[in-house]
Write a protein that holds these residues in place. Sequence first.
Motif, mmCIF file in Angstrom:
data_model
loop_
_atom_site.group_PDB
_atom_site.id
_atom_site.type_symbol
_atom_site.label_atom_id
_atom_site.label_comp_id
_atom_site.label_asym_id
_atom_site.label_seq_id
_atom_site.Cartn_x
_atom_site.Cartn_y
_atom_site.Cartn_z
ATOM 1 N N LEU A 11 -43.961 49.446 -0.815
ATOM 2 C CA LEU A 11 -42.685 50.141 -0.739
ATOM 3 C C LEU A 11 -42.319 50.623 -2.137
ATOM 4 O O LEU A 11 -42.822 50.093 -3.133
ATOM 5 N N PRO A 12 -41.447 51.619 -2.244
ATOM 6 C CA PRO A 12 -41.016 52.048 -3.583
ATOM 7 C C PRO A 12 -40.391 50.868 -4.328
ATOM 8 O O PRO A 12 -39.684 50.060 -3.717
ATOM 9 N N PRO A 13 -40.654 50.730 -5.622
ATOM 10 C CA PRO A 13 -40.104 49.571 -6.350
ATOM 11 C C PRO A 13 -38.577 49.605 -6.427
ATOM 12 O O PRO A 13 -37.984 50.682 -6.430
ATOM 13 N N TRP A 23 -32.367 44.417 0.083
ATOM 14 C CA TRP A 23 -33.178 45.531 -0.395
ATOM 15 C C TRP A 23 -34.112 46.035 0.710
ATOM 16 O O TRP A 23 -34.260 47.247 0.915
ATOM 17 N N LEU A 24 -34.729 45.106 1.460
ATOM 18 C CA LEU A 24 -35.617 45.504 2.554
ATOM 19 C C LEU A 24 -34.870 46.287 3.630
ATOM 20 O O LEU A 24 -35.398 47.264 4.173
ATOM 21 N N LEU A 25 -33.656 45.851 3.952
ATOM 22 C CA LEU A 25 -32.873 46.557 4.966
ATOM 23 C C LEU A 25 -32.660 48.018 4.566
ATOM 24 O O LEU A 25 -32.748 48.918 5.403
ATOM 25 N N ALA A 26 -32.413 48.252 3.286
ATOM 26 C CA ALA A 26 -32.228 49.626 2.807
ATOM 27 C C ALA A 26 -33.572 50.366 2.753
ATOM 28 O O ALA A 26 -33.679 51.510 3.193
ATOM 29 N N ALA A 27 -34.607 49.698 2.243
ATOM 30 C CA ALA A 27 -35.907 50.350 2.067
ATOM 31 C C ALA A 27 -36.587 50.662 3.395
ATOM 32 O O ALA A 27 -37.343 51.633 3.500
ATOM 33 N N LEU A 28 -36.337 49.835 4.413
ATOM 34 C CA LEU A 28 -36.996 50.004 5.708
ATOM 35 C C LEU A 28 -36.093 50.643 6.759
ATOM 36 O O LEU A 28 -36.452 50.679 7.932
ATOM 37 N N ALA A 29 -34.926 51.133 6.352
ATOM 38 C CA ALA A 29 -34.015 51.778 7.312
ATOM 39 C C ALA A 29 -34.788 52.863 8.056
ATOM 40 O O ALA A 29 -35.616 53.538 7.447
ATOM 41 N N PRO A 30 -34.579 52.990 9.351
ATOM 42 C CA PRO A 30 -33.565 52.373 10.205
ATOM 43 C C PRO A 30 -34.029 51.088 10.901
ATOM 44 O O PRO A 30 -33.449 50.712 11.919
ATOM 45 N N THR A 31 -35.055 50.412 10.386
ATOM 46 C CA THR A 31 -35.502 49.157 11.000
ATOM 47 C C THR A 31 -34.334 48.179 11.063
ATOM 48 O O THR A 31 -33.605 48.018 10.079
ATOM 49 N N ASN A 32 -34.164 47.510 12.209
ATOM 50 C CA ASN A 32 -33.004 46.631 12.345
ATOM 51 C C ASN A 32 -33.205 45.296 11.622
ATOM 52 O O ASN A 32 -34.323 44.910 11.294
#
Length: 82
Positions: A11-13, A23-32
């Motif tokens: 993922l982008p650093p 951070w993962l919630l933002a980086a992997l959006a829209p993953t719940n």
Amino acid sequence: VMPSPDAGRDLPPPTADAELLDWLLAALAPTNRTRVKQLLRSGRVAVNGSATTRHDHPLTPGDRVTILREGAQIAPPTALPV
């Protein structure tokens, strides 16, 4: 030791200090949130080459975060010369 190139996707650093789950919630959006927590619980998130299950793992700018493929293995650490 880093995961093998086919172990998952980087993922982008992070660009600022953060806790891993947020951070993962933002980086992997829209993953719940439930799915992201499942990735963490199953050990499929690596930070700087080390798998972690801690949602509160601290991140700093430039950390390398990888989502590991199902069944991917991270090589065990090797001894560093002293």
